[in-house]
Every structure is written in structure tokens, then in C-alpha cells.
Design an enzyme around this catalytic site. Structure first.
Site, mmCIF file in Angstrom:
data_model
loop_
_atom_site.group_PDB
_atom_site.id
_atom_site.type_symbol
_atom_site.label_atom_id
_atom_site.label_comp_id
_atom_site.label_asym_id
_atom_site.label_seq_id
_atom_site.Cartn_x
_atom_site.Cartn_y
_atom_site.Cartn_z
ATOM 1 N N GLU A 104 51.494 29.403 28.822
ATOM 2 C CA GLU A 104 52.068 29.568 30.159
ATOM 3 C C GLU A 104 51.000 29.938 31.190
ATOM 4 O O GLU A 104 50.228 30.867 31.003
ATOM 5 C CB GLU A 104 53.140 30.656 30.133
ATOM 6 C CG GLU A 104 53.753 30.917 31.507
ATOM 7 C CD GLU A 104 54.458 32.249 31.605
ATOM 8 O OE1 GLU A 104 54.606 32.750 32.731
ATOM 9 O OE2 GLU A 104 54.850 32.810 30.551
ATOM 10 N N SER A 138 55.323 30.391 36.250
ATOM 11 C CA SER A 138 56.760 30.234 36.076
ATOM 12 C C SER A 138 57.437 30.332 37.429
ATOM 13 O O SER A 138 56.868 30.862 38.394
ATOM 14 C CB SER A 138 57.317 31.300 35.124
ATOM 15 O OG SER A 138 57.170 32.587 35.690
ATOM 16 N N ARG A 190 44.725 34.032 34.813
ATOM 17 C CA ARG A 190 44.713 33.344 33.505
ATOM 18 C C ARG A 190 44.491 31.839 33.620
ATOM 19 O O ARG A 190 44.207 31.184 32.610
ATOM 20 C CB ARG A 190 45.974 33.643 32.705
ATOM 21 C CG ARG A 190 47.254 33.110 33.281
ATOM 22 C CD ARG A 190 48.376 33.097 32.256
ATOM 23 N NE ARG A 190 48.551 34.334 31.521
ATOM 24 C CZ ARG A 190 49.375 34.470 30.485
ATOM 25 N NH1 ARG A 190 50.093 33.439 30.076
ATOM 26 N NH2 ARG A 190 49.502 35.613 29.860
ATOM 27 N N ARG A 248 50.084 45.398 34.381
ATOM 28 C CA ARG A 248 51.083 45.388 33.315
ATOM 29 C C ARG A 248 50.554 46.148 32.100
ATOM 30 O O ARG A 248 49.413 45.953 31.679
ATOM 31 C CB ARG A 248 51.446 43.950 32.914
ATOM 32 C CG ARG A 248 52.128 43.193 34.053
ATOM 33 C CD ARG A 248 52.568 41.811 33.664
ATOM 34 N NE ARG A 248 53.090 41.098 34.830
ATOM 35 C CZ ARG A 248 53.487 39.823 34.830
ATOM 36 N NH1 ARG A 248 53.412 39.122 33.703
ATOM 37 N NH2 ARG A 248 53.942 39.264 35.935
ATOM 38 N N ARG A 250 45.929 37.771 28.178
ATOM 39 C CA ARG A 250 46.940 38.828 28.301
ATOM 40 C C ARG A 250 46.205 40.143 28.581
ATOM 41 O O ARG A 250 45.659 40.762 27.678
ATOM 42 C CB ARG A 250 47.757 38.936 27.004
ATOM 43 C CG ARG A 250 49.019 39.803 27.129
ATOM 44 C CD ARG A 250 49.659 40.015 25.775
ATOM 45 N NE ARG A 250 50.151 38.792 25.183
ATOM 46 C CZ ARG A 250 51.396 38.329 25.326
ATOM 47 N NH1 ARG A 250 52.258 38.999 26.070
ATOM 48 N NH2 ARG A 250 51.771 37.216 24.744
#
Length: 421
Positions: A345, A348, A385, A258, A273
Site C-alpha cells: 500500500e 488509500s 513510503r 504513529r 512502517r
């Protein structure tokens, strides 16, 4: 892509969904207009083609002296048919462009609003209380010699890192634990491609407003995936699945990429991140009427993983404005991160209803044997993460970190990571 029948029969439901997301409502009105133009153009084309076919029979049966004039008329009709067909095709293309911009219709009960308007559904587990000053995962990772951010930046730039020694093994242990759980639940394991064609990336909905997050290789016309969801959604593209009485479930293990465009200044410290990470993703194909029940199961399996890692967490119902374009509903599970004093988070799960499958032409045979559009769902079961929460929540006064019991078997029985010295 939204269902065309819903657009024709209940466009207000789509307008309401766009409004709840904070998306462009005017797109719905434009789509309604274009759908009507397409309908009229198609009717005109089909009427002229029928007239042409009937005229062709007259030409075949006409006396010789009348044929020349009838043939001339047939040629004129043929020209009209081609023109009307081109107009119908153009109307369809214009409609498709707009339909691809409209986001999935959110399900009833999804909170309206933006990122901060989520609803907490429940909190599970006890937050650790330390008798010492808690250290963040960066300090722990460096002092335990399991994360090397400095050399990651030297080799690749910011937001890159090395996992080292027990850090690397701990991530692999986490992925293997997740894969074993998924396999026990009936998921088929896949190691997926991380480069995909534009039509697959577009079909999953990742080339919309967040396309800036995606790495693109123009020389090859391929995209690097930010989740194996993309490859898993494309796995059955253009196919008709024989039976979805039981959902078809896959667990995709891949490295993910990403760009993190627009996140400058956010979570720049550590590995929360980053540009590259590993992830195990659950993906389900099911009948549309079974999608909500399947969503609940994916969430349950995610909770089991958090509990195996002995992490305090909460589940939130994500607000409409924070949903990806393909998701009709999404639940996030956030783990407690002690040094941030907040939940972050970790995973999800999204119910994409028929949105992705319609774009990718993935269907199944219903009870009458007729093709129908499938529903797709996804949910992360483990990712890099998670190490942030594991290191911080399980740190000890002597600087060591206890390894959750469920992971120790994958590490040869090692029960903790001790300081270098």
C-alpha cells in the site's frame, strides 16, 4: 456516528454492517433499547414541563386563599421536571456512548470479511524485469547515501531514520508535485497542526479500537496526529457551511506520527512502517448524495500521481473488516515492490459519508436553506513510503536510481541518483 433515524427505521442494516466488519452486533440492539428509553424519558419530561407551564398560569390567576396550595404543587412539579430532565439527559448520554462505539455503515458492494478478503479492481503498468539481482530500498538508500537508518535509530530508536541529500530532496519533490497537482484540481493548500484536542481526535474516529496507534501527551491533553485528515476534519467542526454545490477541498501537508502498536516484527527493515513520516492528504466536504462521485475523483487523482512516478500498481476494494471505523468504503492503491515480490500500500482513499461530520457537528445549508450534515472524504496523495517503490522500481544495473521525469524539475534537472563513489 451513525444516523439515529437509520437506527430507528432500519437497525438490521446496521447489524449487517457490523457483522460484515466482524464488529460487535450486540451494540446495535443495545443502542435500539437505549434510543427507546431516551424517547420515553424525553416524552415524560416534556409532558411534565407542559403540565408545569399550565399549572403556572393557574397559580397566577388563582384567588389569594388558593395560592398557597397551588404554589406547593408548583414546587413539587418543579422538582419532578428537574428529575425527569436529568433522567432524559442521562438516557441521552448512555445512548451517545454506545452510538460512538458503532462503526460507520459500510456501503453496498463492499467485500465482507477481514484483511485478506479484498477485491482487486485493476492492475496498471508493467512490473520491471531486471537483468541483475534487484536490491531492496534499504541497500539502495544506504549505498546511495540518501537514507540513514542506523543514525535514526541512534538518535530516536527503532523505526526512525534520516533522509539525506537527494533522499530528502526527493521526498520534498514528491510532496511538491502532489501539492501542485492538488492545487491545479482546485484544492486549497493547508499546512496543518499536528497536535489536536481530544474531541477532534474522537470526532474523526481514531480513538476507538486503534487508539493504541496514537501518541498522547497527557501533560497537555493533546494528541499527535497520524494523518492530517484529523486536523482537516476538525477544520470546520461546529460550523454550517454556506454552499456545497461544489465540494470544498483541502490539501493538508503535515508530519505524521504513529506508534505502530501491535506491528512488532512487521516491516522492521527500512522505511515502510515507521513512527514519523510526511504526507500530503486530500480532504473533501460535500453533500452526502455527491460522496460516491467525489470518492471516484479522489481515486483518479491518486492514480495520476502513481503514473507520474512511473510505478506499476493495483487498486483494491478493501474488505469491511479492514476498514477504519469511520470509513464506509476504502480503496487502496498498492505499488509493486520488486524485492518483496508483492504489492504494498502506498495510498488509500476513504468515503466516510456523514459519520465524521455528525460527530464533529459539521453541516451545510441545503437547497431550502436548512442545516444538513455534510459528508467527508479523504485520500493520500503522497507520503514518505513512496520512496520505497521509487527506489526499487527505478534501480539500474550500476546501482544508480533513475528519477521519474515528473520529479526532475523539482530537483534542478537531476535525472538520477548515483552511488556515493
Amino acid at each position: 456516528m451513525i444516523e439515529i433515524n437509520l437506527l430507528r427505521e432500519n437497525p438490521q442494516a446496521i447489524r449487517d454492517s457490523q457483522a460484515a466488519r466482524g464488529a460487535d452486533v450486540a451494540l446495535v440492539d443495545l443502542a435500539v433499547k437505549l434510543a427507546e428509553q431516551k424517547k420515553i424519558a424525553l416524552q415524560q419530561f416534556e409532558a411534565m414541563r407542559a403540565k408545569q407551564n399550565a399549572h403556572g398560569k393557574l397559580v397566577a390567576q388563582a384567588p389569594k386563599e388558593e395560592k398557597a396550595e397551588l404554589v406547593a404543587q408548583a414546587q413539587e412539579m418543579s422538582s419532578d421536571v428537574k428529575r425527569l430532565e436529568a433522567e432524559a439527559n442521562l438516557a441521552d448520554q448512555e445512548l451517545m456512548v454506545v452510538l460512538h462505539k458503532i462503526e460507520n455503515v459500510v456501503l453496498e458492494g463492499v467485500p465482507a470479511g477481514s484483511e485478506e478478503n479484498f477485491v482487486v479492481l485493476k492492475e496498471v503498468g508493467n512490473r520491471p524485469e531486471f537483468s541483475f539481482e534487484a536490491k531492496d530500498h534499504v541497500f539502495l538508500g544506504e549505498s546511495l547515501d540518501v537514507i540513514d537508518i542506523e543514525r535514526g535509530a541512534k538518535v530516536s530508536g527503532s523505526r526512525f531514520y534520516f533522509l539525506k541529500g537527494l533522499g530528502a530532496r526527493l521526498e520534498l519533490a514528491l510532496m511538491q508535485l502532489a501539492l501542485d497537482q492538488a492545487s491545479e484540481a482546485g484544492f486549497t493548500a493547508l499546512i496543518t497542526p499536528t497536535l489536536v484536542k481530544p474531541e477532534i481526535m474522537q470526532g474523526t474516529g481514531f480513538l476507538g479500537e486503534h487508539s493504541g496507534e496514537v501518541y498522547y501527551l497527557p501533560a497537555d491533553d493533546l494528541y499527535l496526529t497520524g494523518t492530517s485528515e484529523v486536523a482537516l476534519a476538525g477544520y470546520h467542526s461546529g460550523e454550517i457551511l454556506d454552499d456545497l454545490t461544489t465540494p470544498m477541498r483541502y490539501a493538508g501537508w503535515s508530519t505524521c506520527y504513529r506508534r505502530e502498536a501491535g506491528s512488532h516484527g512487521k516491516d522492521t527493515r527500512g522505511i515502510l512502517r515507521v513512527h514519523q513520516f510526511n504526507k500530503l492528504e486530500m480532504f473533501s466536504y460535500c453533500k452526502p448524495e455527491d460522496a460516491e462521485a467525489e470518492h471516484a475523483k479522489l481515486l483518479e487523482w491518486q492514480e495520476q500521481m502513481l503514473q507520474k512516478c512511473e510505478l506499476p500498481y493495483r487498486i483494491i476494494d478493501v474488505a469491511a473488516g479492514d476498514l477504519g471505523s469511520s470509513a464506509a468504503r476504502k480503496y487502496d492503491i498498492e505499488a509493486w515492490v520488486p524485492t518483496q515480490g508483492d504489492y504494498r500500500e502506498l495510498t488509500s482513499t476513504s468515503n466516510c459519508t456523514t459519520y465524521q461530520a455528525r460527530r464533529l457537528n459539521t453541516r451545510y445549508r441545503d437547497q431550502d436553506g436548512k442545516p444538513a450534515v455534510a459528508a467527508t472524504l479523504n485520500g493520500t496523495l503522497a507520503t514518505t513510503r513512496w520512496l520505497v517503490a521509487i527506489l526499487e522500481n527505478h534501480q539500474q544495473a550500476d546501482g544508480s536510481v533513475l528519477i521519474p521525469a515528473a520529479l526532475r524539475g523539482y530537483l534542478g534537472g537531476v535525472d538520477k541518483i548515483g552511488p556515493k563513489n
